[in-house]
Design a protein around this motif. Structure first.
Motif, mmCIF file in Angstrom:
data_model
loop_
_atom_site.group_PDB
_atom_site.id
_atom_site.type_symbol
_atom_site.label_atom_id
_atom_site.label_comp_id
_atom_site.label_asym_id
_atom_site.label_seq_id
_atom_site.Cartn_x
_atom_site.Cartn_y
_atom_site.Cartn_z
ATOM 1 N N LEU A 71 1.495 -1.799 -7.462
ATOM 2 C CA LEU A 71 0.837 -1.057 -6.401
ATOM 3 C C LEU A 71 1.246 -1.642 -5.045
ATOM 4 O O LEU A 71 1.555 -2.838 -4.934
ATOM 5 C CB LEU A 71 -0.674 -1.075 -6.565
ATOM 6 C CG LEU A 71 -1.429 -2.395 -6.601
ATOM 7 C CD1 LEU A 71 -2.926 -2.140 -6.400
ATOM 8 C CD2 LEU A 71 -1.232 -3.137 -7.927
ATOM 9 N N THR A 299 -5.131 1.708 0.763
ATOM 10 C CA THR A 299 -3.890 2.108 0.097
ATOM 11 C C THR A 299 -4.175 2.694 -1.288
ATOM 12 O O THR A 299 -3.480 3.610 -1.737
ATOM 13 C CB THR A 299 -2.902 0.937 -0.006
ATOM 14 O OG1 THR A 299 -3.494 -0.150 -0.724
ATOM 15 C CG2 THR A 299 -2.489 0.458 1.383
ATOM 16 N N THR A 303 -2.678 6.182 -2.785
ATOM 17 C CA THR A 303 -1.836 6.308 -3.980
ATOM 18 C C THR A 303 -2.501 7.184 -5.033
ATOM 19 O O THR A 303 -1.800 7.871 -5.789
ATOM 20 C CB THR A 303 -1.487 4.928 -4.560
ATOM 21 O OG1 THR A 303 -2.682 4.177 -4.803
ATOM 22 C CG2 THR A 303 -0.586 4.163 -3.610
#
Length: 374
Positions: A71, A299, A303
């Motif tokens: 990630l 984030t 994603t």
């Protein structure tokens, strides 16, 4: 009686300014050198992210990557400096307050990451929380084992006088006094957001199907617990968490680092995240979350939305207050721009993290590359 802490001095500031632009050659090793399957999964789970692209090898093998992917925020584990480890002003409190990331390439399972860093700037501010403060900005570049740059980031901490911060802690007086147990109805509302969380995954989100003004699904984080803060530290590694001989060696090398506890034993300043009494000593409302953790939540929000075929290219996150034990956070987002650059198609998203009391916890802007139907 409260402890007295070292103060910011002009000599210390002059020393810091002399370091601007100088490559940092000697720093503590990162938590992770390699993006192993376990290291990736531990970090993902530390922020509450169960995306199978990071966590399930069988699923990941069927994607265009052919393997587990790290990630984007995993890179926090590969540099202590981007995560808040800062030099100079020995013993002066540092609070991580934000980062501006640009990712160029994905980090794949078993990639080895190296980082190069330097102090970029030192900016004076006047803050409500601590009066005179200094924003200490670092730049870090990240490279894989092939020498390819995978990312670059600016991150910053605010250096503050602990005694001044404690005296000015009135910013959080009300927060300390109004922490009340959640009703089951409130918890059920939070859990409903968790139940509805969507991982876009293998279903492409095409550039042509996104419009300015589109809202991203809300993402829940919390309610905050000390257990959750420790879970993040397990995946991220912390900055100063050491035991026994290793703690002694670190404190011997950096005499201003250890802050004495109630047994008069030098202990790490990072314990503000699990030691409520010490957190109050530095003017915080109680034990609170990590800054890089909150950046990683933003984030994560992106994603989930862009899916496997999208790529998170940029993320700017600015921290606005502590999230103490007992807070609950909802992250929202809205598409603000669509554009093409160098043959690639991008969308820009404004994000905001808000407490259950309606206070801004953090905000930022993200840019994602999306696949095209064309």
């Amino acid at each position: 009686m409260s402890a007295k802490f070292p103060k910011i001095t002009e000599e210390g500031l002059d020393d810091l300014r002399s370091r601007i632009g100088v490559k940092i050659e000697n720093t503590i090793e990162p938590w992770n050198y390699e993006a192993t399957r376990d290291a990736i999964r531990h970090y993902a789970h530390g922020i509450g992210d169960d995306n199978p692209l990071w966590c399930d090898p069988e699923y990941a093998e069927k994607t265009k990557y052919g393997s587990v992917v790290a990630l984007p925020s995993f890179l926090f584990t590969t540099s202590r400096i981007v995560s808040g480890y800062c030099g100079g002003l020995s013993g002066v409190h540092a609070m991580w307050a934000g980062a501006d990331w640009t990712w160029e390439k994905p980090v794949l399972r078993n990639d080895t990451i190296t980082a190069q860093a330097y102090l970029k700037d030192l900016v004076e501010h006047q803050t409500k929380f601590a009066g005179r403060s200094f924003q200490q900005i670092y730049h870090v570049d990240f490279f894989n084992q092939h020498g390819d740059q995978v990312a670059g980031a600016d991150s910053w901490v605010f250096r503050t006088d602990r005694d001044e911060a404690r005296e000015r802690g009135t910013k959080y007086t009300e927060a300390r006094g109004r922490v009340e147990p959640f009703t089951q109805e409130q918890l059920d509302e939070f859990y409903d957001i968790y139940d509805q969380e969507e991982i876009r995954g293998a279903t492409p989100r095409y550039f042509e199907d996104v419009n300015v003004g589109d809202k991203l699904p809300p993402m829940m984080k919390g309610p905050m617990t000390v257990t959750g803060f420790i879970c993040y530290a397990q995946g991220w590694g912390g900055l100063y968490i050491r035991a026994n001989k290793l703690a002694y060696k670190m404190q011997k090398a950096h005499p201003g680092l250890g802050i004495r506890n109630r047994f008069n034993v030098p202990d790490c300043p990072e314990r503000v995240h699990w030691d409520e009494a010490f957190a109050l000593e530095v003017g915080a409302p109680g034990a609170y979350d990590y800054g890089p953790e909150r950046c990683s939540w933003l984030t994560h929000h992106m994603t989930n939305w862009i899916g496997d075929d999208g790529f998170l290219h940029k993320s700017n996150c600015q921290i606005r207050r502590h999230n103490p034990d007992g807070d609950a956070i909802v992250i929202t987002g809205e598409v603000t721009k669509k554009f093409e650059e160098n043959g690639k198609k991008y969308v820009e998203v404004a994000q905001k993290a808000t407490t259950h009391r309606g206070e801004t916890s953090a905000f930022g802007t993200a840019v994602a590359e999306l696949p095209s139907k064309g």
